[in-house]
Design an enzyme around this catalytic site. Structure first.
Site, PDB file in Angstrom:
ATOM      1  N   CYS A   2       0.474  -1.108   0.045  1.00  0.00           N
ATOM      2  CA  CYS A   2       0.031   0.325  -0.102  1.00  0.00           C
ATOM      3  C   CYS A   2       0.579   1.003  -0.042  1.00  0.00           C
ATOM      4  O   CYS A   2       0.235   2.086  -0.331  1.00  0.00           O
ATOM      5  CB  CYS A   2      -1.005  -0.200   0.694  1.00  0.00           C
ATOM      6  SG  CYS A   2      -2.269  -0.050   0.638  1.00  0.00           S
ATOM      7  N   GLU A 105      -0.355  -2.461   5.773  1.00  0.00           N
ATOM      8  CA  GLU A 105      -1.700  -2.519   4.798  1.00  0.00           C
ATOM      9  C   GLU A 105      -2.757  -2.090   5.006  1.00  0.00           C
ATOM     10  O   GLU A 105      -2.876  -2.489   6.315  1.00  0.00           O
ATOM     11  CB  GLU A 105      -1.089  -4.610   3.966  1.00  0.00           C
ATOM     12  CG  GLU A 105       0.068  -4.874   3.409  1.00  0.00           C
ATOM     13  CD  GLU A 105       0.588  -3.808   2.375  1.00  0.00           C
ATOM     14  OE1 GLU A 105      -0.403  -2.960   1.601  1.00  0.00           O
ATOM     15  OE2 GLU A 105       1.724  -3.976   1.850  1.00  0.00           O
TER      16      GLU A 105
END
Length: 226
Positions: A2, A105
């Site tokens: 991410c 994440e």
């Protein structure tokens, strides 16, 4: 991946994990880095080789070639394409290690906001991420277009439940080979394609949603939710 990570140890702790005999040219500083919420486009401590020296430099996380002005600078490069696609061709030979403590994440678990997870090595050792970039030159100094990307691969095992991509993490032995200027490009490609650390080497847990705000910087961001 991410696109959020941590670097809170000192650069010498990361270098010690590599067990490299090279003399260190350190422009990062001697103190612990203490960054618990590192965002893209900021300066990140990076390790690379120039001449006979291991260099520790702060380099912008994100890079694009000069001709790709119509898009944002990527922060990651897919391992399946990085060695042969035109976008990263200029920097593929310029290998580096991004040493981190953890990365984050986010997962949709049905709440009003996605739930962040912290991912780290089970053994507590630094996470040595394979990277490439347009790197600072010791003789000329930092350049306006310097930057780097972290190489990512498909997740596997239980980690795929958290996110479908993750950084290619190398053992210290492979990280040294990756950094070695004598390592052929073909060998480097095989390393990141097939020899990254397995999902079993990592553990992950929920952390506070405060990590989602880049203005939050403290060590409380890496504590497990109770």
């Amino acid at each position: 991946m991410c696109g959020r990570l941590t670097q809170y140890r000192g650069i010498h702790d990361f270098v010690a994990a590599l067990s490299m005999p090279n003399a260190l040219a350190n422009s990062v500083g001697e103190e612990p880095i203490e960054r618990y919420n590192v965002a893209p486009s900021t300066q990140v401590a990076l390790l690379h080789i120039q001449g006979d020296l291991l260099h520790a430099d702060s380099v912008r996380w994100g890079w694009r070639p000069h001709w790709a002005k119509d898009r944002a600078a990527p922060i990651n490069a897919r391992v399946e394409k990085v060695a042969h696609g035109p976008f990263f061709r200029a920097i593929w030979p310029h290998r580096a290690i991004t040493p981190i403590d953890n990365w984050f994440e986010w997962m949709d678990e049905g709440g009003p906001k996605k739930q962040p997870y912290l991912i780290r090595r089970r053994d507590g050792a630094p996470v040595l991420c394979a990277a490439i970039g347009q790197l600072p030159d010791a003789d000329e100094g930092p350049g306006e277009h310097d930057g780097f990307v972290i190489i990512t691969a498909d997740s596997a095992g239980g980690m795929v439940d958290i996110h479908d991509r993750r950084p290619v993490v190398l053992t210290p032995e492979l990280a040294r080979e990756w950094l070695d200027l004598a390592t052929p490009k073909e060998r480097a490609e095989q390393m990141v394609l097939h020899q990254g650390e397995p999902a079993e080497a990592f553990e992950w847990f929920k952390v506070d949603i405060a990590v989602g705000n880049v203005r939050n910087k403290g060590p409380e961001l890496i504590r497990p939710l109770i």
